[in-house]
Design a protein around this motif. Structure first.
Motif, PDB file in Angstrom:
ATOM      1  N   HIS A   2     -24.501  70.484  85.393  1.00 46.81           N
ATOM      2  CA  HIS A   2     -23.114  70.705  85.002  1.00 46.81           C
ATOM      3  C   HIS A   2     -22.408  71.590  86.018  1.00 46.81           C
ATOM      4  O   HIS A   2     -22.997  72.507  86.575  1.00 46.81           O
ATOM      5  CB  HIS A   2     -23.055  71.347  83.615  1.00 46.81           C
ATOM      6  CG  HIS A   2     -23.513  70.422  82.519  1.00 46.81           C
ATOM      7  ND1 HIS A   2     -22.675  69.536  81.885  1.00 46.81           N
ATOM      8  CD2 HIS A   2     -24.756  70.246  81.966  1.00 46.81           C
ATOM      9  CE1 HIS A   2     -23.358  68.869  80.967  1.00 46.81           C
ATOM     10  NE2 HIS A   2     -24.622  69.273  81.009  1.00 46.81           N
ATOM     11  N   THR A   7     -15.978  72.115  84.120  1.00 51.74           N
ATOM     12  CA  THR A   7     -15.865  72.532  82.708  1.00 51.74           C
ATOM     13  C   THR A   7     -14.579  73.319  82.480  1.00 51.74           C
ATOM     14  O   THR A   7     -13.858  73.109  81.499  1.00 51.74           O
ATOM     15  CB  THR A   7     -17.085  73.376  82.314  1.00 51.74           C
ATOM     16  OG1 THR A   7     -18.272  72.585  82.447  1.00 51.74           O
ATOM     17  CG2 THR A   7     -16.957  73.869  80.886  1.00 51.74           C
ATOM     18  N   ARG A  10     -11.636  70.931  82.373  1.00 48.53           N
ATOM     19  CA  ARG A  10     -11.519  70.198  81.106  1.00 48.53           C
ATOM     20  C   ARG A  10     -11.008  71.098  79.983  1.00 48.53           C
ATOM     21  O   ARG A  10     -10.239  70.658  79.132  1.00 48.53           O
ATOM     22  CB  ARG A  10     -12.872  69.589  80.732  1.00 48.53           C
ATOM     23  CG  ARG A  10     -13.315  68.445  81.627  1.00 48.53           C
ATOM     24  CD  ARG A  10     -14.453  67.660  81.016  1.00 48.53           C
ATOM     25  NE  ARG A  10     -15.637  68.506  80.812  1.00 48.53           N
ATOM     26  CZ  ARG A  10     -16.585  68.695  81.751  1.00 48.53           C
ATOM     27  NH1 ARG A  10     -16.477  68.110  82.942  1.00 48.53           N
ATOM     28  NH2 ARG A  10     -17.617  69.457  81.496  1.00 48.53           N
ATOM     29  N   ILE A  11     -11.449  72.351  79.992  1.00 50.01           N
ATOM     30  CA  ILE A  11     -10.964  73.299  78.978  1.00 50.01           C
ATOM     31  C   ILE A  11      -9.459  73.514  79.142  1.00 50.01           C
ATOM     32  O   ILE A  11      -8.699  73.496  78.172  1.00 50.01           O
ATOM     33  CB  ILE A  11     -11.726  74.639  79.085  1.00 50.01           C
ATOM     34  CG1 ILE A  11     -13.174  74.461  78.616  1.00 50.01           C
ATOM     35  CG2 ILE A  11     -11.027  75.727  78.262  1.00 50.01           C
ATOM     36  CD1 ILE A  11     -14.045  75.680  78.850  1.00 50.01           C
ATOM     37  N   GLU A  23     -15.522  70.920  73.971  1.00 51.58           N
ATOM     38  CA  GLU A  23     -15.928  71.556  75.237  1.00 51.58           C
ATOM     39  C   GLU A  23     -16.729  72.824  74.963  1.00 51.58           C
ATOM     40  O   GLU A  23     -17.691  73.130  75.686  1.00 51.58           O
ATOM     41  CB  GLU A  23     -14.692  71.871  76.074  1.00 51.58           C
ATOM     42  CG  GLU A  23     -13.972  70.655  76.613  1.00 51.58           C
ATOM     43  CD  GLU A  23     -14.859  69.837  77.560  1.00 51.58           C
ATOM     44  OE1 GLU A  23     -15.755  70.435  78.215  1.00 51.58           O
ATOM     45  OE2 GLU A  23     -14.679  68.622  77.634  1.00 51.58           O
ATOM     46  N   ARG A  24     -16.355  73.570  73.923  1.00 50.33           N
ATOM     47  CA  ARG A  24     -17.101  74.801  73.590  1.00 50.33           C
ATOM     48  C   ARG A  24     -18.529  74.463  73.192  1.00 50.33           C
ATOM     49  O   ARG A  24     -19.485  75.109  73.647  1.00 50.33           O
ATOM     50  CB  ARG A  24     -16.398  75.538  72.451  1.00 50.33           C
ATOM     51  CG  ARG A  24     -17.116  76.820  72.000  1.00 50.33           C
ATOM     52  CD  ARG A  24     -16.543  77.353  70.723  1.00 50.33           C
ATOM     53  NE  ARG A  24     -16.778  76.433  69.605  1.00 50.33           N
ATOM     54  CZ  ARG A  24     -17.941  76.326  68.954  1.00 50.33           C
ATOM     55  NH1 ARG A  24     -18.995  77.061  69.329  1.00 50.33           N
ATOM     56  NH2 ARG A  24     -18.076  75.475  67.969  1.00 50.33           N
ATOM     57  N   ALA A  27     -20.728  73.374  76.147  1.00 47.29           N
ATOM     58  CA  ALA A  27     -21.124  74.435  77.075  1.00 47.29           C
ATOM     59  C   ALA A  27     -21.880  75.571  76.389  1.00 47.29           C
ATOM     60  O   ALA A  27     -22.932  76.017  76.885  1.00 47.29           O
ATOM     61  CB  ALA A  27     -19.897  74.984  77.783  1.00 47.29           C
ATOM     62  N   GLY A  32     -25.836  73.408  74.331  1.00 47.20           N
ATOM     63  CA  GLY A  32     -24.950  73.436  75.476  1.00 47.20           C
ATOM     64  C   GLY A  32     -25.684  73.768  76.772  1.00 47.20           C
ATOM     65  O   GLY A  32     -26.775  74.367  76.774  1.00 47.20           O
ATOM     66  N   TRP A  33     -25.042  73.406  77.862  1.00 47.11           N
ATOM     67  CA  TRP A  33     -25.716  73.565  79.154  1.00 47.11           C
ATOM     68  C   TRP A  33     -25.828  75.032  79.562  1.00 47.11           C
ATOM     69  O   TRP A  33     -26.823  75.438  80.185  1.00 47.11           O
ATOM     70  CB  TRP A  33     -25.034  72.734  80.239  1.00 47.11           C
ATOM     71  CG  TRP A  33     -23.615  73.111  80.576  1.00 47.11           C
ATOM     72  CD1 TRP A  33     -22.499  72.633  80.005  1.00 47.11           C
ATOM     73  CD2 TRP A  33     -23.198  74.035  81.576  1.00 47.11           C
ATOM     74  NE1 TRP A  33     -21.384  73.191  80.572  1.00 47.11           N
ATOM     75  CE2 TRP A  33     -21.786  74.060  81.562  1.00 47.11           C
ATOM     76  CE3 TRP A  33     -23.856  74.839  82.517  1.00 47.11           C
ATOM     77  CZ2 TRP A  33     -21.040  74.858  82.409  1.00 47.11           C
ATOM     78  CZ3 TRP A  33     -23.115  75.620  83.374  1.00 47.11           C
ATOM     79  CH2 TRP A  33     -21.715  75.648  83.303  1.00 47.11           C
ATOM     80  N   ILE A  63     -16.272  80.891  80.780  1.00 47.75           N
ATOM     81  CA  ILE A  63     -15.991  79.772  79.879  1.00 47.75           C
ATOM     82  C   ILE A  63     -15.409  80.285  78.559  1.00 47.75           C
ATOM     83  O   ILE A  63     -14.443  79.727  78.040  1.00 47.75           O
ATOM     84  CB  ILE A  63     -17.278  78.957  79.633  1.00 47.75           C
ATOM     85  CG1 ILE A  63     -17.703  78.249  80.942  1.00 47.75           C
ATOM     86  CG2 ILE A  63     -17.079  77.943  78.503  1.00 47.75           C
ATOM     87  CD1 ILE A  63     -19.041  77.560  80.872  1.00 47.75           C
TER      88      ILE A  63
END
Length: 355
Positions: A2, A7, A10-11, A23-24, A27, A32-33, A63
């Motif tokens: 990722h 990310t 996209r957020i 998305e939350r 990630a 999540g990654w 993030i």
């Protein structure tokens, strides 16, 4: 693998809260990654962990901050949309909204205060749990007086550390004693409030409302009393054809004493105050007993006074056509809606004290 920048992009471009939450989860969720990267720290050597740990935590923080910022942007945009599209017309009548009303007793109390304020009277108050000295003794009712009987009076259980006998006041006359003690003379006061007696039928309830008036000055006579009551009754019932008569009577705290009758007539099949077809009793009155003045600390050789009292609930019944006193305290919303008053119906002498 990722990419952090992808990310974050996209957020920042998430069109709604649902996409942002996706998305939350991708990630920072359990699978999540970023969470997966954090789990690898335990398999690293101390030197690797010292390098990778701050790096992964930094990604997680960036993030989380980006998600919080985008959420605030989406919330602000939604609020702007609502403000731009939703309207509340405050000029429309709230026809279907339940509205409260002023109880007739409260309305009549306001009417009394307005009328007597114009005559120079102040409003005095006192406790509803009263000592027997104020309620009886100071008003020329000794221990042998029948008004002290248990079937007439509610006695209160003795209170720890407080000497004396206490009752639920049977009239607002104790306020007269307290007013004379505190304010001295000359004096003009009315004392409206709740009173309690052990009685219940269509015209009596265990709790009801009274108003008493007191004037103390030099040279006071029964003529002053008669003029005051006549002026009050004409203003309260808003009629000029009010006729009154004073009949000799007895009250322990006045001498001489008089019951006050008012003339009545029949209008539309209902008995109303005014005219001269008959008489009904509405008030008790008299010159203040010298012993009462002395009990309040005034010299009866120097000061004279008159006092009067009547039931506020009875005045409301006579003026507004109720026929059962118990309905005043039933809490029936239909009755209150019919007989209640608008909060804007403020009694004034210029516009009329009635509804």
């Amino acid at each position: 693998m990722h990419d952090l920048d992808a990310t974050l992009q996209r957020i920042a471009a998430a069109p709604d809260p649902a996409a942002l939450d996706a998305e939350r989860v991708a990630a920072l969720g359990k699978s999540g990654w970023v969470t997966a990267l954090l789990k690898t720290l335990g398999q690293m050597s101390p030197d690797e962990r010292q390098v990778k740990g701050p790096e992964i935590q930094g990604q997680r923080a960036r993030i989380a901050d980006a998600i919080e910022q985008r959420k605030a942007e989406l919330d602000a945009a939604e609020l702007e949309r609502k403000l731009a599209t939703e309207r509340l017309d405050l000029t429309l009548p709230a026809a279907d909204t339940p509205m409260g009303s002023v109880h007739p007793v409260s309305q009549v109390m306001d009417e009394l205060a307005e009328i007597f304020a114009d005559l120079g009277f102040a409003v005095a108050e006192g406790p509803e749990i009263e000592s027997d000295w104020y309620n009886f003794t100071a008003l020329n009712m000794p221990e042998t007086h029948p008004a002290r009987a248990m079937h007439d009076t509610f006695y209160v259980a003795p209170r720890d550390g407080v000497e004396g006998t206490f009752v639920l006041r049977t009239h607002t006359s104790p306020v007269q004693i307290r007013a004379m003690q505190q304010l001295g003379a000359p004096l003009r006061v009315i004392a409206p409030g709740r009173v309690y007696r052990s009685d219940s039928d269509a015209t009596h309830t265990p709790m009801f409302h009274q108003v008493e008036g007191l004037v103390v000055d030099k040279g006071i006579t029964m003529a002053h009393l008669k003029w005051t009551l006549e002026t009050f009754l004409k203003a309260f019932f808003e009629r000029d054809d009010i006729a009154i008569r004073l009949r000799p009577s007895y009250f322990p705290f006045t001498e001489p004493s008089a019951e006050v009758d008012v003339g009545w007539s029949m209008e539309n099949g209902r008995r109303v105050v005014g005219g001269s077809e008959g008489w009904m009793e509405v008030l008790g009155s008299g010159m203040v007993q010298p012993r009462v003045l002395a009990a309040a600390g005034l010299d009866p050789d120097e000061w004279q006074g008159f006092a009067f009292g009547t039931g506020i609930d009875r005045l409301a019944m006579l003026k507004y056509g109720m026929n059962d006193l118990r309905q005043f305290f039933d809490g029936d919303l239909r009755w209150l809606k019919h007989y209640g008053f608008s909060a804007l119906a403020v009694p004034t002498l210029s516009a009329g004290v009635g509804a």
